[in-house]
Scaffold this motif. Sequence first.
Motif, PDB file in Angstrom:
ATOM      1  N   ILE A  81       2.750  -1.275  56.928  1.00 22.72           N
ATOM      2  CA  ILE A  81       3.123  -0.228  57.890  1.00 22.72           C
ATOM      3  C   ILE A  81       3.245   1.126  57.186  1.00 22.72           C
ATOM      4  N   ASN A  82       3.903   1.133  56.032  1.00 23.95           N
ATOM      5  CA  ASN A  82       4.062   2.395  55.295  1.00 23.95           C
ATOM      6  C   ASN A  82       2.722   2.948  54.822  1.00 23.95           C
ATOM      7  N   SER A  83       1.782   2.056  54.520  1.00 16.09           N
ATOM      8  CA  SER A  83       0.480   2.520  54.026  1.00 16.09           C
ATOM      9  C   SER A  83      -0.283   3.309  55.083  1.00 16.09           C
ATOM     10  N   ILE A 109      -1.397  10.783  53.661  1.00 13.97           N
ATOM     11  CA  ILE A 109      -0.915  11.755  52.677  1.00 13.97           C
ATOM     12  C   ILE A 109      -1.855  11.804  51.476  1.00 13.97           C
ATOM     13  N   PHE A 110      -2.232  10.626  50.975  1.00 13.40           N
ATOM     14  CA  PHE A 110      -3.086  10.568  49.787  1.00 13.40           C
ATOM     15  C   PHE A 110      -4.420  11.270  49.998  1.00 13.40           C
ATOM     16  N   LYS A 111      -4.952  11.203  51.211  1.00 12.82           N
ATOM     17  CA  LYS A 111      -6.248  11.827  51.477  1.00 12.82           C
ATOM     18  C   LYS A 111      -6.223  13.329  51.234  1.00 12.82           C
ATOM     19  N   LYS A 112      -5.050  13.921  51.342  1.00 19.52           N
ATOM     20  CA  LYS A 112      -4.924  15.356  51.098  1.00 19.52           C
ATOM     21  C   LYS A 112      -5.058  15.697  49.612  1.00 19.52           C
ATOM     22  N   MET A 124       9.092  15.310  49.257  1.00 20.59           N
ATOM     23  CA  MET A 124       9.712  16.451  49.923  1.00 20.59           C
ATOM     24  C   MET A 124       8.705  17.263  50.732  1.00 20.59           C
ATOM     25  N   ARG A 125       7.475  17.306  50.266  1.00 21.95           N
ATOM     26  CA  ARG A 125       6.430  18.064  50.968  1.00 21.95           C
ATOM     27  C   ARG A 125       6.100  17.422  52.315  1.00 21.95           C
ATOM     28  N   HIS A 126       6.195  16.098  52.390  1.00 14.30           N
ATOM     29  CA  HIS A 126       5.848  15.362  53.608  1.00 14.30           C
ATOM     30  C   HIS A 126       7.092  14.650  54.144  1.00 14.30           C
ATOM     31  N   ILE A 127       8.153  15.406  54.329  1.00 17.03           N
ATOM     32  CA  ILE A 127       9.456  14.852  54.698  1.00 17.03           C
ATOM     33  C   ILE A 127       9.445  14.053  56.008  1.00 17.03           C
ATOM     34  N   PRO A 128       8.674  14.437  57.048  1.00 12.64           N
ATOM     35  CA  PRO A 128       8.661  13.603  58.270  1.00 12.64           C
ATOM     36  C   PRO A 128       8.162  12.184  57.979  1.00 12.64           C
ATOM     37  N   TYR A 129       7.068  12.074  57.202  1.00  8.86           N
ATOM     38  CA  TYR A 129       6.562  10.755  56.836  1.00  8.86           C
ATOM     39  C   TYR A 129       7.566  10.019  55.948  1.00  8.86           C
ATOM     40  N   THR A 130       8.210  10.742  55.056  1.00  6.77           N
ATOM     41  CA  THR A 130       9.205  10.132  54.180  1.00  6.77           C
ATOM     42  C   THR A 130      10.322   9.492  54.991  1.00  6.77           C
ATOM     43  N   LEU A 131      10.822  10.222  55.974  1.00 10.08           N
ATOM     44  CA  LEU A 131      11.892   9.701  56.827  1.00 10.08           C
ATOM     45  C   LEU A 131      11.432   8.476  57.608  1.00 10.08           C
TER      46      LEU A 131
END
Length: 219
Positions: free
Chosen positions: A188-190, A196-199, A151-158
């Motif tokens: 591709i998803n990675s 995201i993980f780097k944060k 939910m925090r990174h919803i653009p990437y999620t979509l």
Amino acid sequence: MGNLFNMDNPFFQALSKLCDMLFISIAYIFLCIPIITIGPATTALYYAVVKVIRRERGYIFREFFKSFRLNFKKGAIIGIVLTFVFIILGFDLVYAWGLTEPDSSKGSLLMGVFIGITFLAVSFSIYVFPILSRFDMTVKQLFKAASYMSMRHIPYTLLMILVNALVVVIVIFVFPFIFIAPATATLINSLMMERIFKKYMPESDGPGEETGKDEWYLE
């Protein structure tokens, strides 16, 4: 001519990665068949694709089965829970769809609610196994982290949901693509997941040789 057959040639490197993606996708498909192993297999797929195919560290099957073994228990628990959740949601969506004809308002309301819940479940499932492959957490912590990040990174999620949906559509129309689809979608998803993980990664104390840790993901 010597460079043409050099194994360090970009063509052979690309071909090697393509073969790795093919082999690991086939292994993943077979390991998902027993259902109970979907969780650990998905965790291992993400770990191996990022570490070996993207970062060129280690060997594809060794890293895959290493992660599969280490994360089997937690991955299996989460995978079983998600399987039941999606089965229940499937029945709920069919039920709501059936109500739209005799009572369109009630059916439409229920359909909207169940579609929303399905979106949350899909978003959660995209994050939880990559998180398990990278972080040492309890099952409860994994659920919290996956829910928060999705939910925090919803653009990437979509975008990642769109990638997965596109891969499924390609498989429907070009069925042989299924034998490389899992690794393709994961790769591709990675590209988004790793940003995201780097944060959330702790600061490194120094190069892996100095700390004694294999911190390939910080490179």
